[in-house]
Design a protein around this motif. Structure first.
Motif, PDB file in Angstrom:
ATOM      1  N   PRO A 181      12.946 -18.313  49.374  1.00  0.00           N
ATOM      2  CA  PRO A 181      13.235 -19.182  50.516  1.00  0.00           C
ATOM      3  C   PRO A 181      12.364 -18.837  51.723  1.00  0.00           C
ATOM      4  N   PHE A 182      12.073 -19.849  52.537  1.00  0.00           N
ATOM      5  CA  PHE A 182      11.313 -19.613  53.755  1.00  0.00           C
ATOM      6  C   PHE A 182      12.111 -18.684  54.675  1.00  0.00           C
ATOM      7  N   LYS A 183      11.443 -17.672  55.219  1.00  0.00           N
ATOM      8  CA  LYS A 183      12.116 -16.648  56.019  1.00  0.00           C
ATOM      9  C   LYS A 183      12.123 -16.957  57.504  1.00  0.00           C
ATOM     10  N   SER A 184      11.214 -17.820  57.950  1.00  0.00           N
ATOM     11  CA  SER A 184      11.107 -18.128  59.377  1.00  0.00           C
ATOM     12  C   SER A 184      10.357 -19.442  59.536  1.00  0.00           C
ATOM     13  N   VAL A 185      10.359 -19.957  60.774  1.00  0.00           N
ATOM     14  CA  VAL A 185       9.597 -21.167  61.066  1.00  0.00           C
ATOM     15  C   VAL A 185       8.121 -20.956  60.745  1.00  0.00           C
ATOM     16  N   ALA A 186       7.591 -19.799  61.121  1.00  0.00           N
ATOM     17  CA  ALA A 186       6.178 -19.506  60.857  1.00  0.00           C
ATOM     18  C   ALA A 186       5.902 -19.449  59.364  1.00  0.00           C
ATOM     19  N   ASP A 187       6.795 -18.826  58.611  1.00  0.00           N
ATOM     20  CA  ASP A 187       6.641 -18.717  57.162  1.00  0.00           C
ATOM     21  C   ASP A 187       6.664 -20.101  56.516  1.00  0.00           C
ATOM     22  N   GLN A 188       7.585 -20.945  56.935  1.00  0.00           N
ATOM     23  CA  GLN A 188       7.646 -22.297  56.390  1.00  0.00           C
ATOM     24  C   GLN A 188       6.393 -23.086  56.751  1.00  0.00           C
ATOM     25  N   GLY A 189       5.908 -22.921  57.978  1.00  0.00           N
ATOM     26  CA  GLY A 189       4.713 -23.634  58.396  1.00  0.00           C
ATOM     27  C   GLY A 189       3.505 -23.314  57.543  1.00  0.00           C
ATOM     28  N   VAL A 190       3.389 -22.055  57.114  1.00  0.00           N
ATOM     29  CA  VAL A 190       2.241 -21.629  56.300  1.00  0.00           C
ATOM     30  C   VAL A 190       2.436 -22.007  54.843  1.00  0.00           C
ATOM     31  N   ARG A 191       3.562 -21.640  54.260  1.00  0.00           N
ATOM     32  CA  ARG A 191       3.728 -21.800  52.807  1.00  0.00           C
ATOM     33  C   ARG A 191       4.008 -23.238  52.377  1.00  0.00           C
ATOM     34  N   SER A 192       4.482 -24.077  53.280  1.00  0.00           N
ATOM     35  CA  SER A 192       4.770 -25.464  52.900  1.00  0.00           C
ATOM     36  C   SER A 192       3.541 -26.360  52.955  1.00  0.00           C
ATOM     37  N   LEU A 193       2.470 -25.911  53.604  1.00  0.00           N
ATOM     38  CA  LEU A 193       1.325 -26.771  53.893  1.00  0.00           C
ATOM     39  C   LEU A 193       0.451 -27.022  52.674  1.00  0.00           C
ATOM     40  N   ILE A 194       0.205 -28.300  52.397  1.00  0.00           N
ATOM     41  CA  ILE A 194      -0.729 -28.746  51.363  1.00  0.00           C
ATOM     42  C   ILE A 194      -1.767 -29.607  52.069  1.00  0.00           C
ATOM     43  N   SER A 195      -2.922 -29.042  52.363  1.00  0.00           N
ATOM     44  CA  SER A 195      -3.937 -29.709  53.168  1.00  0.00           C
ATOM     45  C   SER A 195      -5.030 -30.270  52.263  1.00  0.00           C
ATOM     46  N   LEU A 196      -5.154 -31.586  52.229  1.00  0.00           N
ATOM     47  CA  LEU A 196      -6.099 -32.230  51.319  1.00  0.00           C
ATOM     48  C   LEU A 196      -7.472 -32.369  51.970  1.00  0.00           C
ATOM     49  N   PRO A 197      -8.541 -32.038  51.239  1.00  0.00           N
ATOM     50  CA  PRO A 197      -9.900 -32.168  51.774  1.00  0.00           C
ATOM     51  C   PRO A 197     -10.459 -33.574  51.571  1.00  0.00           C
ATOM     52  N   ILE A 237      13.875 -25.578  58.402  1.00  0.00           N
ATOM     53  CA  ILE A 237      14.933 -24.573  58.366  1.00  0.00           C
ATOM     54  C   ILE A 237      15.509 -24.299  59.755  1.00  0.00           C
ATOM     55  N   ALA A 238      14.834 -24.800  60.821  1.00  0.00           N
ATOM     56  CA  ALA A 238      15.315 -24.543  62.181  1.00  0.00           C
ATOM     57  C   ALA A 238      15.067 -25.755  63.074  1.00  0.00           C
ATOM     58  N   PRO A 239      15.735 -26.907  62.799  1.00  0.00           N
ATOM     59  CA  PRO A 239      15.565 -28.063  63.665  1.00  0.00           C
ATOM     60  C   PRO A 239      16.053 -27.760  65.080  1.00  0.00           C
ATOM     61  N   VAL A 240      15.469 -28.473  66.054  1.00  0.00           N
ATOM     62  CA  VAL A 240      15.728 -28.182  67.466  1.00  0.00           C
ATOM     63  C   VAL A 240      16.588 -29.282  68.075  1.00  0.00           C
ATOM     64  N   TRP A 241      17.646 -28.894  68.755  1.00  0.00           N
ATOM     65  CA  TRP A 241      18.531 -29.845  69.433  1.00  0.00           C
ATOM     66  C   TRP A 241      17.959 -30.226  70.791  1.00  0.00           C
ATOM     67  N   ASP A 242      17.863 -31.544  71.035  1.00  0.00           N
ATOM     68  CA  ASP A 242      17.384 -32.048  72.315  1.00  0.00           C
ATOM     69  C   ASP A 242      18.392 -33.087  72.810  1.00  0.00           C
ATOM     70  N   PRO A 243      19.241 -32.738  73.759  1.00  0.00           N
ATOM     71  CA  PRO A 243      20.289 -33.662  74.197  1.00  0.00           C
ATOM     72  C   PRO A 243      19.751 -34.946  74.819  1.00  0.00           C
TER      73      PRO A 243
END
Length: 478
Positions: A181-197, A237-243
């Motif tokens: 599982p993703f451990k942090s926002v930074a971890d998810q940002g790196v490991r989830s990325l599939i960047s197509l050339p 994994i960490a959505p942000v609340w904006d009232p």
């Protein structure tokens, strides 16, 4: 468990040929490593070749495999560095790319096919055909065709040299969080990325090819095709609340299933985008609202041009597609040339699409929903935002509870920042849509004409056509 003799597990046959064009692995295999590197074969055994220039050893292996003579027990070409390539599963279900017993003896003599899903160009019925057209990785050499089934294989295949054409075939479902599982926002940002050339094709093999826990980024590139994949929209994994941000339900998430950003000539075809298996009803309420972890399914923004979105299924999602990121991005004006056709929007709350600035063509799509649904109730389909310039033709809306055009086509944004739309032939629940009536009064000053000739069918035939054709698993990819 009875162990098989070593000879039954290893094929030490060296395939050789006097071919004019020497192959570095059997037909249907895909490179996974150079000699000295490591192939990530996965948990199931696959055929793996080791060799070069029409001479190779084939072995049945699984796990992390060293591409070495020691692993394969034989050196088919002692004077040269070898390569390793993945083939089909060994036993059980075999992917469509089964290699023959001998390599081809002659190079291909025909140009890429216009009907083979691997090499097919974006059809001349959408914006992606404009100018140089869109062929993705159709011109890829054999060494740049990859069959991948794990995150590491996929990411390795994406590391192409200087925009060389590449074809990446996805077999099975690739979970970008397979290592945990993703451990942090930074971890998810790196490991989830599939960047197509640039000059790439990402395509699913078989009916069950897909991506979970991933986000496909098409940014600052040209000539990209994505086809035949089921894409589970990523869950932040960490959505942000904006009232203050009621337009998003107050929860802001970071990741889209796919994002086309500052890119040109992109064809997105025969995919399925969905929140399943993690639909919104599975999450708790915080601050009085469901903790929404999904953002968009597909967003197209920042001056992207010549994009066709065709024959896809979008289902079980709230904020589906933005064309144009904000009213303040005025540099988008005159860009965002996008076609949507043949798509099925099933149980989508809104933004199908929501358009700012773009010259957008929306035709022969099928919209299906329920305004009183408990999960993903329909609010609207097409959003006409600031300086939108929309041509709508023969779309079919079957929406329970929708009574008038304004229930499915809506002005998005402030009353002082309006857009334009023209429609012909669209239907709402079997009757004429009623564009121009009391609920659907928009400017018709779109200021452009179609640069191609669409193959438009009557709205009464759209439902049957779209249900038969749209979504992943409908293409036969070898």
């Amino acid at each position: 468990m009875k162990l098989l003799p070593l000879a039954a597990l290893i094929s030490t046959t060296l395939f050789a040929s006097a071919a004019v064009h020497a192959a570095d692995w059997p037909e249907g295999f895909s490179k996974c490593a150079a000699q000295g590197g490591t192939c990530d074969v996965g948990a199931s055994k696959r055929k793996v070749s080791f060799g070069i220039k029409n001479k190779w050893v084939v072995k049945s292996l699984s796990g992390k495999v060293a591409c070495t003579v020691a692993t394969f027990g034989s050196d088919p070409y002692p004077s040269l560095d070898k390569k390793c390539a993945l083939g089909p599963l060994d036993g059980g279900t075999t992917p469509p790319t089964t290699p023959p017993t001998t390599p081809p003896t002659t190079p291909p003599t025909t140009p890429p096919s216009d009907t083979d899903p691997l090499t097919q160009a974006a059809p001349a019925t959408g914006w992606a055909s404009h100018g140089t057209g869109t062929r993705g990785g159709a011109a890829a050499a054999q060494k740049d065709v990859f069959l991948v089934s794990t995150p590491s294989q996929l990411l390795a295949a994406l590391k192409t040299e200087g925009g060389k054409p590449v074809q990446i075939k996805v077999y099975g479902t690739i979970d970008m969080a397979a290592d945990g599982p993703f451990k942090s926002v930074a971890d998810q940002g790196v490991r989830s990325l599939i960047s197509l050339p640039s000059n790439s094709t990402l395509i699913g093999v078989g009916p069950n090819a897909g991506i979970v826990n991933g986000r496909i980024m098409i940014k600052g590139v040209d000539n990209v095709i994505v086809r035949n994949l089921t894409i589970a929209n990523p869950c932040d994994i960490a959505p942000v609340w904006d009232p203050k941000d009621t337009s998003t339900g107050n929860w802001n998430s970071r990741y889209d299933g796919m994002n086309v950003d500052k890119s040109t000539h992109v064809w997105i075809d025969h995919n399925t985008f969905t929140d399943a298996p993690r639909t919104d009803d599975q999450f708790p309420k915080e601050n009085g609202k469901l903790k929404q972890c999904h953002d968009g399914s597909l967003d197209i923004k920042n001056g992207a041009d010549y994009v066709t979105v065709s024959n896809n299924v979008f289902k079980l999602h709230e904020k589906n597609t933005l064309v144009g990121s904000s009213d303040d991005t005025t540099t988008d004006d005159g860009h965002l040339t996008v076609t949507f056709h043949g798509n099925h929007y099933l149980d989508i709350t809104g933004r199908s699409p929501r358009v700012r600035f773009g010259k957008v063509h929306i035709y022969n799509n099928y919209f299906q929903g329920d305004r009183d649904a408990k999960l993903y109730p329909h609010h609207y389909s097409i959003g006409v935002g600031y300086k939108a310039k929309i041509v709508s033709q023969h779309n079919a809306f079957d929406v329970l509870g929708a009574k008038e055009c304004g229930d499915v086509v809506q002005a998005s944004g402030s009353s002082s920042k309006t857009g334009a739309i023209v429609d012909s032939g669209s239907q709402l629940n079997g009757a004429a849509l009623g564009m121009g009536g009391e609920s659907c009064k928009f400017s018709n000053a779109i200021g452009w004409t179609l640069p191609y000739t669409p193959a438009v069918i009557d709205a009464s035939k759209v439902r049957e056509s779209v249900l038969r054709n749209a979504g992943a698993g409908k293409l036969s990819v070898r």
